[in-house]
Each structure stands twice: as C-alpha cells, then as structure tokens.
Write an enzyme that holds these catalytic residues in place. Structure first.
Site, PDB file in Angstrom:
ATOM      1  CB  THR A 152      -1.144  -0.041   1.285  1.00 37.90           C
ATOM      2  OG1 THR A 152       0.248  -0.363   2.590  1.00 37.90           O
ATOM      3  CG2 THR A 152      -1.978  -0.803   0.689  1.00 37.90           C
ATOM      4  CG  ASP A 203      11.285  -2.018   3.686  1.00 47.50           C
ATOM      5  OD1 ASP A 203       9.648  -2.220   4.057  1.00 47.50           O
ATOM      6  OD2 ASP A 203      11.288  -2.785   2.917  1.00 47.50           O
TER       7      ASP A 203
HETATM    8  C1  GLA Z   1       9.114  -4.241   0.606  1.00 47.73           C
HETATM    9  C2  GLA Z   1       9.185  -2.285  -0.317  1.00 47.73           C
HETATM   10  C3  GLA Z   1       8.690  -1.579   0.658  1.00 47.73           C
HETATM   11  C4  GLA Z   1       6.763  -2.217   1.129  1.00 47.73           C
HETATM   12  C5  GLA Z   1       6.723  -3.656   0.672  1.00 47.73           C
HETATM   13  C6  GLA Z   1       5.413  -3.967   0.574  1.00 47.73           C
HETATM   14  O1  GLA Z   1       9.418  -4.242   1.859  1.00 47.73           O
HETATM   15  O2  GLA Z   1      10.848  -2.163   0.304  1.00 47.73           O
HETATM   16  O3  GLA Z   1       8.747  -0.361   0.632  1.00 47.73           O
HETATM   17  O4  GLA Z   1       6.218  -1.447  -0.833  1.00 47.73           O
HETATM   18  O5  GLA Z   1       7.366  -4.191  -0.001  1.00 47.73           O
HETATM   19  O6  GLA Z   1       4.722  -3.919   1.422  1.00 47.73           O
END
Ligand code: GLA
Length: 389
Positions: free
Chosen positions: A35, A175
């Site tokens: 999202t 993240d």
């Molecule tokens: C990875 C990406 C995040 C996010 C997740 C899915 O971890 O680095 O930015 O998009 O996937 O939620």
C-alpha cells in the site's frame, strides 16, 4: 558485541580518533502490504535486530568500508568523488547510494569515513536489512557532519531515494520509515501519502509476535515488485478518467466497487482491489488494536494474506503453507505474509501459551511439505535508529 566490532575496526583501520557507534533496526509489517506506493496506510514496527555501524570521520574524501557479514570482500575502498552504482561494489552500493542521495538532495559531505558494519538480520529474510543499512548510513552521516536539521523522516526519505535512484529498486517508504522512526513497544500507523503518523502501543499481555522465516526467496522479487507498481499505476490512470483521486488510497471499498469497471485490464483491476481493500483494512485493524480488540486485528491480518495471495499475487507456495499451518493452530490470533513477498517471512500473533506448539507444529508441517526448515523469531518491538556511543 560492541567490543568485537571495535577490535575489528582498530585492526583494519587503525586506532585513534573518535569512533562513533550506531544502530538501525529491521522491521516487520503487521498489516498494510503493498500500500505504501499506492498512497495507503502501513502499520510496521521496528525490531531489535538490525545493523550496527562504527564510523570515524576522515580528513580527506576517501571511503573505506568493511562488513563483518562479508569478510571475504575485505576492505572496500572508494571516494566521495566516485559515487556511482557498480555491481562489483556489492553491499557498499547501499551506503554509497545514501551518500549520493545526501549530495543529490543538497547536503554537502566534506569528509570521508571509515565505516564498519555488522548486521544480525537473517539474509534474504525480507526484514529490511538493506533499509536498515541505508538508515544507519544516514544517521551516521548526519551525526558526523553535524547536520542537525535532518529529521528521522527525512533520513527515511533519503534512504528510499537512494534505493529508488541509485540501487534501482522502486520501493515505497515503509521500510526506511520504520527503521528511522520506530519506537519501543509501538507500531507506526503511517499514512504514506502525507507521511503523517501515529504510534500505537503493541504491548500484548497475552500474546507474542512470531516471525517465521520460510528460508526461501524467489528471484522474482525485484521484477515482480516493479510489475505490481506499474499495474497499480495503470489502474489508477484508468480510474482517474471517472473519479477525482490522487492515489488508490483515496478510495473506499464502496467507491472502488462503483468505479472498478473503468479499469480495463482485469489483472490491473485485481491489483487495485487489493490496494484499496488493504488500505481500508489497515485503518480498521489499527482502530481494532486501539480498542484492544486483538481478535479483530487477527482477522484483518488473515484477510490481508488472502488478498495478497489471490488478488495481488505476491505470495508463493512456501509462504501459503506456513500461513495455512499457522491458521490451524488454536491460539493463533492472525497470520500473514509480511514484506514484499515471493518468499521471506510470515508474521503471526500467537497466544503466549501456544507459542511452543506453534513453533513445533508449523516447523514440522513445513518441513514435511516443502523439505525446508523454517526459522522462528519471537520478537520484541524495538527503537528506531540511534547513536550508541
Ligand atoms: C518491500 C518494499 C516496501 C513495501 C513492501 C510491501 O518491503 O521495500 O516499500 O512496498 O515491500 O508492502
């Protein structure tokens, strides 16, 4: 730990000067998956595992890197005047990307650095070891160069910028934000369209957060991730022909149902459905947690998994098996894949007295059905990035 890092640092780079220590955590996302590049909400928390770093400022522009996780690479030398991505630069593309992003975003870096890192996030687990290395580097650079004005949010944005434009992974903000802004015993309810956020306590008296590592990582990760982004963008463009929205996160479920046929491609329609429903589910799950309704929170987690599996199609057999096994165990409040998908980890909320049973049954069942040995981490929610000394 710190002693071992210090000894290695002095052995490799020599003693003397001021050596500063930093830590930036990995993250687990409780709900709100895929999202963050769709203008929706996410609900991650920082872990107590992550990346440690020792750094000493240099008087020249030289960079010397060493990772205790990749001792075979030895000391890798570079310079602030040569910040270009290169395959042979290996893991140093992450810190170099952040240095490049500092300069690209107007923060001058006059001094080089000797930089030693050590990470205790299992490799390839999808618990954000690269984001933690980026945020660690950002914190270190801010501190060493005395750039007081840089907030944790900005360090997260710089980390994401580096990942997108230096390392070619088109990730969202989740993240890096979780690593930079995490708070002990709290998850972060983040609106990725505005970066407004609230902390929500996740002190669960009767339950634990258990991460299960499938130990598989399918090579699809990068390409399929970028495909999902493109499909979501296509769906948004089609919807914008009939409804005034900036992102998929602006739609309620009802509005999506009303306008969904404007999305021409059925695959893009499924992707958008996930993005819209997952965002609304994340808001509901956050409210359920605030109201101490952990059972409801768990049901939203389960529904999130089904949507990621069927509509967004980012799960894989191994992860589905882990989640199915978890759902069968009494005392499991909720279980779902976490992170980008195609392998990596699941996150489950498990009643205290069911944790041992969970580890035994899921571990045995998984090995019997896949031949892989899962790893389990009963985790605590930790602090965001900080200086240690
Ligand atoms: C990875 C990406 C995040 C996010 C997740 C899915 O971890 O680095 O930015 O998009 O996937 O939620």
């Amino acid at each position: 730990m710190k002693k071992a890092l210090n000894e290695t640092f002095e052995e490799l780079f020599g003693a003397g000067g001021e050596i500063r220590a930093y830590f930036a955590p990995g993250r687990v996302n409780l709900i709100g998956e895929h999202t963050d590049y769709n203008g929706g909400h996410v609900f991650p928390c920082a872990l107590t595992i992550g990346t440690y770093g020792l750094a000493r400022k240099r008087e020249d522009k030289k960079l010397r890197f060493y990772s205790m996780n990749f001792p075979e690479d030895g000391v890798i030398e570079s310079s602030l005047e040569d910040l270009k991505p290169a395959e042979e630069a290996g893991w140093t593309n992450y810190p170099k990307g952040v240095m490049w992003a500092f300069e690209a975003r107007g923060h001058k870096l006059p001094w080089g650095v000797d930089f030693l890192v050590y990470g205790d996030i299992p490799n390839g687990s999808g618990l954000s070891s690269s984001a933690s290395l980026e945020v660690l580097t950002g914190w270190m650079l801010k501190d060493i160069h005395g750039i007081e004005s840089l907030s944790g949010q900005e360090l997260a944005v710089i980390g994401q910028y580096a990942e997108n434009h230096f390392n070619g992974m088109n990730c969202g903000i989740m993240d890096q934000f979780a690593s930079a802004m995490g708070k002990k015993d709290s998850a972060i309810f983040l609106d990725t369209s505005t970066l407004e956020f609230e902390y929500a306590p996740v002190v669960l008296p009767d339950a634990r957060i258990v991460i299960t590592n499938s130990k598989v990582k399918h090579s699809l990760v990068g390409s399929a991730y970028n495909d999902r982004r493109n499909e979501s963008e296509q769906a948004l463009k089609d919807l914008q022909q009939v409804v005034h929205i900036e992102t998929l996160g602006d739609l309620t479920e009802e509005a999506f149902e009303e306008h969904k046929m404007a999305i021409k491609d059925p695959v893009c329609r499924k992707r958008a459905k996930h993005a819209v429903y997952e965002n609304q589910r994340t808001i509901k799950a956050y409210n359920a947690l605030k109201a101490n309704d952990l059972e409801a929170f768990g049901k939203y987690m389960n529904a999130s998994h089904i949507s990621l599996r069927d509509d967004y199609e980012v799960s894989c057999d191994e992860i589905d098996i882990l989640v199915d096994l978890a759902w069968q165990i009494p005392g499991v409040i909720g279980s779902r894949m976490t992170g980008g998908g195609f392998g990596g980890c699941t996150v489950s909320i498990v009643k205290n007295d069911a944790v041992d049973d969970f580890i035994e049954k899921v571990g045995e069942g998984y090995q019997a059905r896949t031949g892989h040995r899962a790893e389990f981490y009963v985790v605590d929610v930790g602090e965001g990035a900080h200086r240690l000394s």
